[in-house]
Design a protein around this motif. Structure first.
Motif, PDB file in Angstrom:
ATOM      1  N   TRP A 283       0.811  -1.229   0.000  1.00 50.92           N
ATOM      2  CA  TRP A 283       0.000   0.000   0.000  1.00 50.92           C
ATOM      3  C   TRP A 283       0.836   1.267   0.000  1.00 50.92           C
ATOM      4  O   TRP A 283       0.299   2.366  -0.099  1.00 50.92           O
ATOM      5  CB  TRP A 283      -0.935  -0.006   1.215  1.00 50.92           C
ATOM      6  CG  TRP A 283      -1.995  -1.056   1.104  1.00 50.92           C
ATOM      7  CD1 TRP A 283      -2.032  -2.256   1.728  1.00 50.92           C
ATOM      8  CD2 TRP A 283      -3.156  -1.018   0.261  1.00 50.92           C
ATOM      9  NE1 TRP A 283      -3.134  -2.973   1.346  1.00 50.92           N
ATOM     10  CE2 TRP A 283      -3.855  -2.236   0.452  1.00 50.92           C
ATOM     11  CE3 TRP A 283      -3.682  -0.072  -0.624  1.00 50.92           C
ATOM     12  CZ2 TRP A 283      -5.040  -2.541  -0.213  1.00 50.92           C
ATOM     13  CZ3 TRP A 283      -4.868  -0.375  -1.275  1.00 50.92           C
ATOM     14  CH2 TRP A 283      -5.530  -1.586  -1.070  1.00 50.92           C
TER      15      TRP A 283
ATOM     16  N   HIS B 226      -6.221  -1.159  -8.021  1.00 50.55           N
ATOM     17  CA  HIS B 226      -6.607   0.036  -7.280  1.00 50.55           C
ATOM     18  C   HIS B 226      -5.408   0.955  -7.035  1.00 50.55           C
ATOM     19  O   HIS B 226      -5.551   2.180  -6.999  1.00 50.55           O
ATOM     20  CB  HIS B 226      -7.232  -0.346  -5.939  1.00 50.55           C
ATOM     21  CG  HIS B 226      -8.572  -1.018  -6.071  1.00 50.55           C
ATOM     22  ND1 HIS B 226      -9.503  -0.644  -7.012  1.00 50.55           N
ATOM     23  CD2 HIS B 226      -9.138  -2.046  -5.378  1.00 50.55           C
ATOM     24  CE1 HIS B 226     -10.580  -1.398  -6.909  1.00 50.55           C
ATOM     25  NE2 HIS B 226     -10.379  -2.274  -5.926  1.00 50.55           N
ATOM     26  N   LEU B 227      -4.258   0.353  -6.866  1.00 56.18           N
ATOM     27  CA  LEU B 227      -3.041   1.133  -6.607  1.00 56.18           C
ATOM     28  C   LEU B 227      -2.318   1.503  -7.900  1.00 56.18           C
ATOM     29  O   LEU B 227      -1.234   2.105  -7.849  1.00 56.18           O
ATOM     30  CB  LEU B 227      -2.095   0.318  -5.709  1.00 56.18           C
ATOM     31  CG  LEU B 227      -2.618   0.017  -4.296  1.00 56.18           C
ATOM     32  CD1 LEU B 227      -1.743  -1.012  -3.606  1.00 56.18           C
ATOM     33  CD2 LEU B 227      -2.670   1.301  -3.472  1.00 56.18           C
ATOM     34  N   GLU B 228      -2.911   1.156  -9.035  1.00 55.27           N
ATOM     35  CA  GLU B 228      -2.331   1.433 -10.350  1.00 55.27           C
ATOM     36  C   GLU B 228      -0.939   0.833 -10.474  1.00 55.27           C
ATOM     37  O   GLU B 228      -0.006   1.455 -10.980  1.00 55.27           O
ATOM     38  CB  GLU B 228      -2.303   2.941 -10.625  1.00 55.27           C
ATOM     39  CG  GLU B 228      -3.702   3.567 -10.639  1.00 55.27           C
ATOM     40  CD  GLU B 228      -3.665   5.057 -10.954  1.00 55.27           C
ATOM     41  OE1 GLU B 228      -2.559   5.627 -11.003  1.00 55.27           O
ATOM     42  OE2 GLU B 228      -4.742   5.634 -11.133  1.00 55.27           O
TER      43      GLU B 228
ATOM     44  N   GLU C  11      -7.252  -7.348  -7.313  1.00 56.80           N
ATOM     45  CA  GLU C  11      -7.705  -5.981  -7.571  1.00 56.80           C
ATOM     46  C   GLU C  11      -6.933  -4.952  -6.759  1.00 56.80           C
ATOM     47  O   GLU C  11      -6.961  -3.761  -7.086  1.00 56.80           O
ATOM     48  CB  GLU C  11      -9.201  -5.862  -7.271  1.00 56.80           C
ATOM     49  CG  GLU C  11     -10.078  -6.658  -8.233  1.00 56.80           C
ATOM     50  CD  GLU C  11     -11.552  -6.504  -7.922  1.00 56.80           C
ATOM     51  OE1 GLU C  11     -11.877  -5.796  -6.941  1.00 56.80           O
ATOM     52  OE2 GLU C  11     -12.379  -7.081  -8.657  1.00 56.80           O
ATOM     53  N   ASP C  12      -6.246  -5.391  -5.691  1.00 52.92           N
ATOM     54  CA  ASP C  12      -5.432  -4.451  -4.906  1.00 52.92           C
ATOM     55  C   ASP C  12      -4.410  -3.754  -5.793  1.00 52.92           C
ATOM     56  O   ASP C  12      -4.173  -2.546  -5.671  1.00 52.92           O
ATOM     57  CB  ASP C  12      -4.706  -5.187  -3.779  1.00 52.92           C
ATOM     58  CG  ASP C  12      -5.667  -5.639  -2.681  1.00 52.92           C
ATOM     59  OD1 ASP C  12      -6.819  -5.155  -2.675  1.00 52.92           O
ATOM     60  OD2 ASP C  12      -5.260  -6.456  -1.835  1.00 52.92           O
TER      61      ASP C  12
END
Length: 231
Positions: free
Chosen positions: A124, A154-156, A150-151
């Protein structure tokens, strides 16, 4: 009174035999736990205390078997002193197994290794490049990210090659969709489930054995007192 004493002897012998069988199963579980460690876990040093847990299970199983044999000998000798010692040993084993069950149950519910927690924190952190710790778990457990693949989206970030089967991310179907947190807890639960069931099995029979032993000691005492009285 004599019939009651004889019945208690038979019951205690059966309970001792069942406990010995439980001890054999504990030893089998410990050996299985050692054998189930994957080569990747051994290389990466990610046994999460399983070596120690396996050794404790084998040791505890051996002690249970020896105690069961001791109990059978105590019944055969009809010795109150030996039977009292056997009851104390059973209570001690019961307490030890209850403590081990509590630790195992807690580990299967909440605990995550510090290395994996650090891997999640690094994931993250947008400034952090690369994540060898999390990547090792992803490749081992066939998972991706903390909650799912998908983490990374979401963090591109591009999913790591460790998120894909055989590290080949050119095919979409190779991508692991499950998150590593759930996968690790599932892994720990699978390892501890058999131990927890076996622990309760032994705890119940050890409790029954200790109670039966106490009744047998009292029955032997009463029987001998009656013989002395009538003689």
């Amino acid at each position: 009174m004599y019939c009651t004493t004889r019945l208690l002897r038979y019951v205690l012998c059966v309970i001792s035999g069942i406990c010995a069988l439980g001890g054999c199963l504990l030893i089998w579980y410990g050996v299985w736990l050692l054998d189930s460690l994957s080569d990747q876990q051994k290389v990466l040093g990610m046994d999460h205390g399983e070596d120690l847990a396996a050794a404790l299970c084998i040791l505890l199983g051996t002690v249970v078997i020896v105690a069961s044999i001791y109990g059978t000998v105590a019944v055969a000798k009809d010795s109150r002193t030996l039977l009292i010692c056997y009851a104390v040993v059973l209570v001690f084993l019961l307490i030890v197994q209850f403590v081990m069950f509590s630790i195992s149950f807690g580990a299967s519910r909440e605990s995550l290794p510090e290395a994996l927690k650090q891997g999640f924190e690094d994931l993250w952190d947008l400034q952090h490049v690369g994540n060898s710790t999390l990547n090792s778990y992803e490749e081992w457990l066939h998972c991706c990210g903390r909650n799912s693949a998908e983490d990374y989206l979401h963090l591109e970030k591009e999913p790591s090659p460790s998120c894909c089967l055989d590290r080949d991310c050119t095919k979409l179907l190779n991508l692991f969709m499950s998150g590593c947190e759930a996968k690790f807890k599932e892994y720990v639960s699978g390892k501890t489930r058999n131990f927890n069931s076996l622990s309760w099995f032994l705890i119940l029979f050890e409790f029954a054995g200790s109670v039966t032993t106490c009744y047998l000691v009292d029955s032997i005492r009463n029987h001998r007192d009656r013989i002395r009285f009538y003689n």
